[in-house]
Write an enzyme that holds these catalytic residues in place. Sequence first.
Site, PDB file in Angstrom:
ATOM      1  N   GLY A 105      -0.584  31.979  -7.350  1.00 54.71           N
ATOM      2  CA  GLY A 105      -1.081  33.135  -6.603  1.00 54.71           C
ATOM      3  C   GLY A 105      -2.555  32.970  -6.240  1.00 54.71           C
ATOM      4  N   GLU A 146       0.840  -1.204   0.000  1.00 49.11           N
ATOM      5  CA  GLU A 146       0.000   0.000   0.000  1.00 49.11           C
ATOM      6  C   GLU A 146       0.879   1.259   0.000  1.00 49.11           C
ATOM      7  OE1 GLU A 146      -2.555   0.612   3.421  1.00 49.11           O
ATOM      8  OE2 GLU A 146      -3.634   2.229   2.420  1.00 49.11           O
TER       9      GLU A 146
END
Length: 382
Positions: free
Chosen positions: A342, A245
């Site tokens: 931004g 996993e």
Amino acid sequence: MMLPLLTAEHRMLQQTLRQFAEKELAPGAADRDTTGAFAWDAFKSLGKIGGLGLMIPPEYGGSGGDTFSTQILMQELGRADAGMALSIGAHSFLCGYSLYRDGNEAQRQKYLPKLTSGEWVGCWGITEPGAGSDVAGITCQAKKEAGGWRLNGAKMFVTNAPIADVFIVLAISDADKPPIKGGASFFLVEKGTPGLSTGKPLDKMGMRASPTSEIIFEDCFIPDENLLGTEGCGFRHAMQTLDLERCGLGGIGLGLMEASLALAKGYACERKQFKVPIASFQGIQFKLADMASATETCRLHLWHTAWLREQGQPINVAAAMSKLYGGEAAIKVADTAIQILGGYGYIKEFAAERYLRDARLFTIGGGTSDIQRLIISREILR
Ligand SMILES: Cc1cc2nc3c(=O)[nH]c(=O)nc-3n(C[C@H](O)[C@H](O)[C@H](O)COP(=O)(O)OP(=O)(O)OC[C@H]3O[C@@H](n4cnc5c(N)ncnc54)[C@H](O)[C@@H]3O)c2cc1C
């Protein structure tokens, strides 16, 4: 980056999976993030092209493949839709592969063709409401009785549980022994079994296309033939599956880092401030350089772990390092993408904020970063 470890077949697989993920997963990823819908069509199509049975031999409906193939699968799905990649990883490797590895012939024949084709969805649960990092602290009980076992208890945070047809769960099968010393076993439970129920899908921060819920067992009778693997071997098998996993989650993280870098690079070349593309500012260039370096380091960790596994060597520590480094790096890379975009990085119109919410799972699921540090430091101090 192409490593000599990858063969021509691996590259072909990567090309096929990239085309699949760009066509079938990427276009709906943002919608599924909002609605929590599962991409059923893509799931079934992946079954048709062999993507749900990697590492499972063709006689059980699988397409074979090695550890590198599974990394490629997780990476390519993770680039397009990390939530669906998480669900497909839990279905194929946590459930399907552990059933193949630990199951007997009758169990393989009964369940694997349904799982590899995508007819059935599988899940795998060890975590409980009161036992996460401490797997040996589970309390879900399987009491032996004539012809089978009676399950009582609960599992928590199980990927795919709300849509699963088959549940693989860890329970205490011998209360006189600690789970770590032969007291725990895995059981296969089919949907519709009296006494089995699932909770409401959990409303998550990220990985929202991947349904997660609690599983409840109330006097749930499981016939003897649904004991998975040898009685008492549950804890050891759980640890083997967790290693795998961790590689899978690392692969999804790598794909997500590649997607974050591509988004940030594209934006930086387009967006103009002070009359020039922001990519011409060294501050932005350095951010891109850090993102790319972290992505390549993550890739090397993962390929090294895959190589060790293919050599038949233990991967416990290497998988922990891949998961620890990759998980923390994916969060940082996704966060940097937001910074480069931004204000546009902070709104849902762009995928950057989804990448960060999805990436946040990587230091929690499959064992937290603290647990990976425990595994690594235990080895150093051994
Ligand atoms: C989206 C999602 C999907 C998941 N899918 C599955 C699934 O399919 N199957 C499944 O079985 N589980 C699944 N999990 C569960 C996941 O593996 C656990 O959440 C994880 O192992 C942490 O367990 P916990 O949440 O109980 O946290 P806890 O174990 O309670 O940890 C809480 C905090 O304590 C810290 N901590 C605990 N012990 C130590 C220690 N010894 N030293 C230092 N710090 C420590 C942890 O690092 C963490 O910061 C999933 C979880 C999520 C969120």
